[in-house]
Motif scaffolding. Structure first.
Motif, mmCIF file in Angstrom:
data_model
loop_
_atom_site.group_PDB
_atom_site.id
_atom_site.type_symbol
_atom_site.label_atom_id
_atom_site.label_comp_id
_atom_site.label_asym_id
_atom_site.label_seq_id
_atom_site.Cartn_x
_atom_site.Cartn_y
_atom_site.Cartn_z
ATOM 1 N N ASP A 158 0.864 -1.167 0.000
ATOM 2 C CA ASP A 158 0.000 0.000 0.000
ATOM 3 C C ASP A 158 0.903 1.220 0.000
ATOM 4 N N ILE A 159 0.425 2.296 -0.568
ATOM 5 C CA ILE A 159 1.219 3.525 -0.645
ATOM 6 C C ILE A 159 0.352 4.688 -0.194
ATOM 7 N N TYR A 160 0.810 5.395 0.818
ATOM 8 C CA TYR A 160 0.140 6.612 1.265
ATOM 9 C C TYR A 160 1.114 7.771 1.153
ATOM 10 N N LYS A 161 0.622 8.852 0.564
ATOM 11 C CA LYS A 161 1.406 10.076 0.390
ATOM 12 C C LYS A 161 0.909 11.086 1.416
ATOM 13 N N ALA A 162 1.800 11.494 2.309
ATOM 14 C CA ALA A 162 1.473 12.482 3.339
ATOM 15 C C ALA A 162 2.262 13.751 3.039
ATOM 16 N N GLU A 163 1.557 14.865 2.965
ATOM 17 C CA GLU A 163 2.182 16.149 2.662
ATOM 18 C C GLU A 163 2.222 16.996 3.932
ATOM 19 N N PHE A 164 3.411 17.487 4.252
ATOM 20 C CA PHE A 164 3.633 18.248 5.480
ATOM 21 C C PHE A 164 4.186 19.630 5.183
ATOM 22 N N THR A 165 3.824 20.582 6.018
ATOM 23 C CA THR A 165 4.527 21.858 6.116
ATOM 24 C C THR A 165 5.147 21.841 7.499
ATOM 25 N N ILE A 166 6.442 21.766 7.545
ATOM 26 C CA ILE A 166 7.215 21.528 8.770
ATOM 27 C C ILE A 166 6.680 20.237 9.391
ATOM 28 N N LEU A 167 6.090 20.268 10.588
ATOM 29 C CA LEU A 167 5.553 19.050 11.201
ATOM 30 C C LEU A 167 4.027 19.017 11.154
ATOM 31 N N GLN A 168 3.427 19.909 10.392
ATOM 32 C CA GLN A 168 1.969 19.983 10.271
ATOM 33 C C GLN A 168 1.514 19.190 9.056
ATOM 34 N N LEU A 169 0.682 18.169 9.284
ATOM 35 C CA LEU A 169 0.145 17.370 8.194
ATOM 36 C C LEU A 169 -0.903 18.185 7.449
ATOM 37 N N ASN A 170 -0.745 18.280 6.128
ATOM 38 C CA ASN A 170 -1.700 19.005 5.294
ATOM 39 C C ASN A 170 -2.709 18.081 4.630
#
Length: 189
Positions: A166-178
């Motif tokens: 499975d593949i999940y893409k997590a986008e962050f700004t610094i340590l904040q999940l967007n």
């Protein structure tokens, strides 16, 4: 500046008692590792990290080799040890450790402890590689617990629904999940 984290749960691996660290991929798992490479072929992938378990490494290896990147192993990304679940079914045991994050079976690791060690690693990687894309070869529990730290939606039901791979893409700004998006499906090529 966004940092991208690709959490890649390992592909199919035949269970072998006492061989957690060294068990590799099944023939289907090997084919799926090639599909992971194809799915992420056009994505930026700057750094590769993995659990030290062979099945996690083998799942991201084709992608890393295509990019001529080495895979750095981090022990704290290893799968959670469930412990002695004698008298309890596997899924019932998993449900129990997700319902009470502080509970663990004898010789096992609680969700809270596994989550803490994995989140610490991810936070370090996000700080170290700000603005880059990071690929992590991981496991079902660790992927679920990492995502759960940022969003409580990710729990037992999510773990149970995840595929191998499975593949999940997590986008962050610094340590904040967007944002989190799923990049894998059986139809993905």
């Amino acid at each position: 500046m966004n940092t991208i984290l690709y959490l890649i749960r390992h592909a199919e691996s035949p269970y072998m008692a006492g061989k957690e660290l060294e068990r590799g991929l099944s023939p289907k798992g090997q084919q799926d590792a090639e599909r992971v490479k194809l799915i992420l072929h056009n994505e930026k992938c700057d750094h590769f990290y993995s659990s030290p378990y062979a099945r996690a490494i083998s799942t991201i290896r084709p992608l890393a080799e295509e990019r001529k990147q080495t895979i750095q192993l981090i022990d704290d990304l290893r799968e959670r040890t469930i412990g002695d679940i004698s008298g309890t079914g596997f899924y019932e045991a998993k449900r129990a450790v997700y319902q009470d994050f502080t509970f663990s079976f004898p010789g096992g690791e609680s969700s809270a402890a596994a989550q803490k060690r994995a989140v610490r690693v991810v936070e370090q990687l996000l700080n170290q590689h700000a603005g880059d894309s990071i690929v992590i070869g991981t496991h079902g529990d660790i992927m679920t617990l990492l995502l759960n730290d940022f969003d409580p939606f990710y729990g037992f039901d999510f773990w149970q629904s995840a595929s191998m791979p499975d593949i999940y893409k997590a986008e962050f700004t610094i340590l904040q999940l967007n944002r989190i998006t799923r990049e894998w499906s059986e139809q993905s090529y």
